[in-house]
Write a protein that holds these residues in place. Sequence first.
Motif, PDB file in Angstrom:
ATOM      1  N   LEU A 132     -10.692  50.390 -21.010  1.00  0.00           N
ATOM      2  CA  LEU A 132     -12.378  51.077 -21.497  1.00  0.00           C
ATOM      3  C   LEU A 132     -13.200  50.315 -20.222  1.00  0.00           C
ATOM      4  N   CYS A 133     -13.116  49.616 -20.523  1.00  0.00           N
ATOM      5  CA  CYS A 133     -14.548  49.100 -19.869  1.00  0.00           C
ATOM      6  C   CYS A 133     -15.116  49.968 -17.916  1.00  0.00           C
ATOM      7  N   ILE A 134     -14.143  49.409 -17.569  1.00  0.00           N
ATOM      8  CA  ILE A 134     -13.587  49.729 -16.085  1.00  0.00           C
ATOM      9  C   ILE A 134     -14.172  51.748 -16.664  1.00  0.00           C
ATOM     10  N   ALA A 135     -13.939  51.795 -16.982  1.00  0.00           N
ATOM     11  CA  ALA A 135     -13.773  53.545 -17.375  1.00  0.00           C
ATOM     12  C   ALA A 135     -15.304  54.007 -17.010  1.00  0.00           C
ATOM     13  N   LYS A 136     -16.109  52.671 -18.495  1.00  0.00           N
ATOM     14  CA  LYS A 136     -17.982  53.216 -19.267  1.00  0.00           C
ATOM     15  C   LYS A 136     -19.018  52.546 -17.764  1.00  0.00           C
ATOM     16  N   GLY A 137     -17.918  52.240 -16.583  1.00  0.00           N
ATOM     17  CA  GLY A 137     -18.812  51.523 -16.046  1.00  0.00           C
ATOM     18  C   GLY A 137     -19.347  49.738 -15.793  1.00  0.00           C
ATOM     19  N   ILE A 138     -18.565  49.050 -17.281  1.00  0.00           N
ATOM     20  CA  ILE A 138     -18.919  47.876 -16.739  1.00  0.00           C
ATOM     21  C   ILE A 138     -17.936  46.836 -15.588  1.00  0.00           C
ATOM     22  N   ASN A 139     -18.441  46.623 -14.641  1.00  0.00           N
ATOM     23  CA  ASN A 139     -17.768  45.750 -13.252  1.00  0.00           C
ATOM     24  C   ASN A 139     -18.534  44.278 -13.249  1.00  0.00           C
ATOM     25  N   HIS A 140     -19.176  44.060 -14.569  1.00  0.00           N
ATOM     26  CA  HIS A 140     -19.306  42.915 -14.368  1.00  0.00           C
ATOM     27  C   HIS A 140     -19.788  42.174 -15.366  1.00  0.00           C
ATOM     28  N   VAL A 141     -18.424  41.052 -15.659  1.00  0.00           N
ATOM     29  CA  VAL A 141     -18.329  40.462 -16.472  1.00  0.00           C
ATOM     30  C   VAL A 141     -17.608  38.808 -16.319  1.00  0.00           C
ATOM     31  N   VAL A 142     -18.521  38.210 -18.010  1.00  0.00           N
ATOM     32  CA  VAL A 142     -18.917  36.492 -18.134  1.00  0.00           C
ATOM     33  C   VAL A 142     -17.653  36.011 -18.926  1.00  0.00           C
ATOM     34  N   ILE A 143     -17.125  35.219 -18.092  1.00  0.00           N
ATOM     35  CA  ILE A 143     -15.842  34.650 -18.948  1.00  0.00           C
ATOM     36  C   ILE A 143     -16.567  32.899 -19.113  1.00  0.00           C
ATOM     37  N   SER A 144     -16.189  32.423 -20.066  1.00  0.00           N
ATOM     38  CA  SER A 144     -15.894  31.256 -20.473  1.00  0.00           C
ATOM     39  C   SER A 144     -14.470  30.876 -20.813  1.00  0.00           C
ATOM     40  N   PRO A 145     -14.333  29.497 -20.559  1.00  0.00           N
ATOM     41  CA  PRO A 145     -12.553  29.157 -20.195  1.00  0.00           C
ATOM     42  C   PRO A 145     -12.133  28.762 -22.251  1.00  0.00           C
ATOM     43  N   GLY A 146     -10.628  29.671 -21.773  1.00  0.00           N
ATOM     44  CA  GLY A 146      -9.807  29.587 -23.272  1.00  0.00           C
ATOM     45  C   GLY A 146      -8.695  29.577 -23.404  1.00  0.00           C
ATOM     46  N   SER A 147      -8.016  29.463 -23.879  1.00  0.00           N
ATOM     47  CA  SER A 147      -6.413  30.055 -23.771  1.00  0.00           C
ATOM     48  C   SER A 147      -6.137  31.187 -24.459  1.00  0.00           C
ATOM     49  N   ARG A 148      -7.465  31.660 -25.685  1.00  0.00           N
ATOM     50  CA  ARG A 148      -6.818  32.462 -26.708  1.00  0.00           C
ATOM     51  C   ARG A 148      -7.303  34.046 -26.081  1.00  0.00           C
ATOM     52  N   ASN A 149      -8.378  33.749 -25.285  1.00  0.00           N
ATOM     53  CA  ASN A 149      -9.013  34.882 -24.049  1.00  0.00           C
ATOM     54  C   ASN A 149      -7.714  35.266 -22.950  1.00  0.00           C
ATOM     55  N   ALA A 150      -6.669  34.379 -22.615  1.00  0.00           N
ATOM     56  CA  ALA A 150      -6.110  34.197 -21.126  1.00  0.00           C
ATOM     57  C   ALA A 150      -5.685  36.306 -21.215  1.00  0.00           C
ATOM     58  N   PRO A 151      -5.542  36.636 -21.531  1.00  0.00           N
ATOM     59  CA  PRO A 151      -4.300  38.243 -21.288  1.00  0.00           C
ATOM     60  C   PRO A 151      -5.942  39.028 -20.570  1.00  0.00           C
ATOM     61  N   LEU A 152      -6.705  38.434 -21.518  1.00  0.00           N
ATOM     62  CA  LEU A 152      -8.370  38.932 -20.677  1.00  0.00           C
ATOM     63  C   LEU A 152      -8.691  38.000 -19.185  1.00  0.00           C
ATOM     64  N   THR A 153      -9.073  36.993 -19.283  1.00  0.00           N
ATOM     65  CA  THR A 153      -9.608  36.650 -18.458  1.00  0.00           C
ATOM     66  C   THR A 153      -8.076  36.407 -17.061  1.00  0.00           C
TER      67      THR A 153
END
Length: 582
Positions: free
Chosen positions: A15-36
Amino acid sequence: MKYSKIPLAQTLVSLCIAKGINHVVISPGSRNAPLTLSFSQHPNIHAYSIVDERCAAFFALGMAQQLHKPVAVICTSGSAVLNYYPAIAEAYYSNVPVVVISADRPEYLIDVGDGQTIRQKHVFKGHINYEANLKQDITHKTTILAETHQLSPEMERELQKNIQTHNENEINLALNTAVEKNGPVHINAPFDEPLYEMQAEPSVFPVVQALELKENIEYEKIANAASIWSNATRKMVLVGTLPPDTISKKYWELLANDPSVMVFTETTSNLRDDKFFNKIDQMILPIEKNEAMLDEFQPEVLVTLGGMIVSKKIKAILRKRQPKHHWHIHENRVFDTFFCLEHFFQINPNHFFELFFDQTIAIESSYKSFWKTIKQERQQRHEIYLKQINFTDLKAFEAILGTLPQDIILHLGNSSTVRYAQLFEIDASIELFCNRGTSGIDGSTSTAIGTAVVAEKQTLLITGDLSFFYDSNALWNNYIPKNFRIILVNNSGGGIFRILPGNKNTENFDTYFETIHPHTAKQLAEMYHFDYTTASDEISLQTALKTFYHESEKPKLLEVFTPRTENDSALIDYFKFFNENK
């Protein structure tokens, strides 16, 4: 590419891509691993790794300002998301669409003593335009969760279908709101282990819900406003923070050429015309105690555009000498800054002016011509004063702002930096930004670097020492372009406090207000591979500026040292000078 095995992660990315979001800023961590894992390898995503979450959120804000569309920030669970708050508050008050996606622990692990858990729901309450609290997929459950949900396969499929529908609806609403309200939203996504498993094909295909961009066109009220406008001889337009090119040239030229209209613009308004009054404090500070002049100044009609107003003086005067009619024009929100707001036109300013000026007629007035003469006198006094003073912050800003290249992007730090900039002319080709939503000193450097990463033009940050050192982790960034520039005006403390009431040069003042320090940026520049130059007088500053903007193999930092104990008196005497006998 590969996809996370977790349906929720797939849904968010899709859905992010469908809405035109193509810049993503990620901070390191484990729980967000599926998204990272999902975002960082997607061919349509520009992913950035920023360790410090506070810097990451301001970095995203700077990108979103420049791109004019949402940018996502992604963090792990626990205190990580709290570090986003300063930038989210800034985005909220500055109308910048930052999308926070916080990974969370499953609900059954909250408040049971599990590590890296806090109550992440509603964490940005009051400073967010929409909050989507998502549900954990029942198909992605641990043994503990399975034991507490003894479900048949049919029941499990039905429950997962309902969860998927809920998550799709909430994500769509959040992302649409970021665009429609042009501001921050928060999506909280719980993930259970295992977190790192990937698969070759997607297992869900989310439905994309369309945007609903609407304007509230109040034709009758616009017509009534046009009638009032056409009969008023003293009209003022006050423009706060605006992105570049917000107002069409044909409309601001109509305002500029109207003898009954004074247009006051701030540095942050990105509206520059010789017929505007663009040095507000220089104009009004000398008259703030002159009742006769205040009578001449008070408008019948006040129209405000844009966001926050920097000048405290114009706020104070218009609160005391309120106009009979005050209208604000903005697509998203209004603040009753002067406590006399009559109407909020929630509409694109250009569309408002299109309807408005079709119904107005010109009127003769001496309102602008009277103040134009005073403006010219003020400018002459300004030039005389600057020629006779020693090197201080004021002289430094004269040199810096007077030698800016054309067609650059200029970011200003808060506090004294933006206020000094208000006293000088800035070329109309320069796009100017400043975090005036909350007006905090935090995040100025990170925001400017975020802009520089996605901008086609050279980006310059002018900042003070406290703001720079406070946000020094902004330089811990692998994406800084080599044409990025920083000018750091170092007066060894919070110099702005020296012009405020209170006892100066006492231990209490030095420690708790001005916060005197001996630090320089030299070691930081070396650590983060910036070319480093210094200046401490007018000649060395002029020399350094001659080559500062030239092409280089590394970004550059120019540190300008000014006399801590002389800056305040130079600025105070500057305003006194306008009232002295000529």
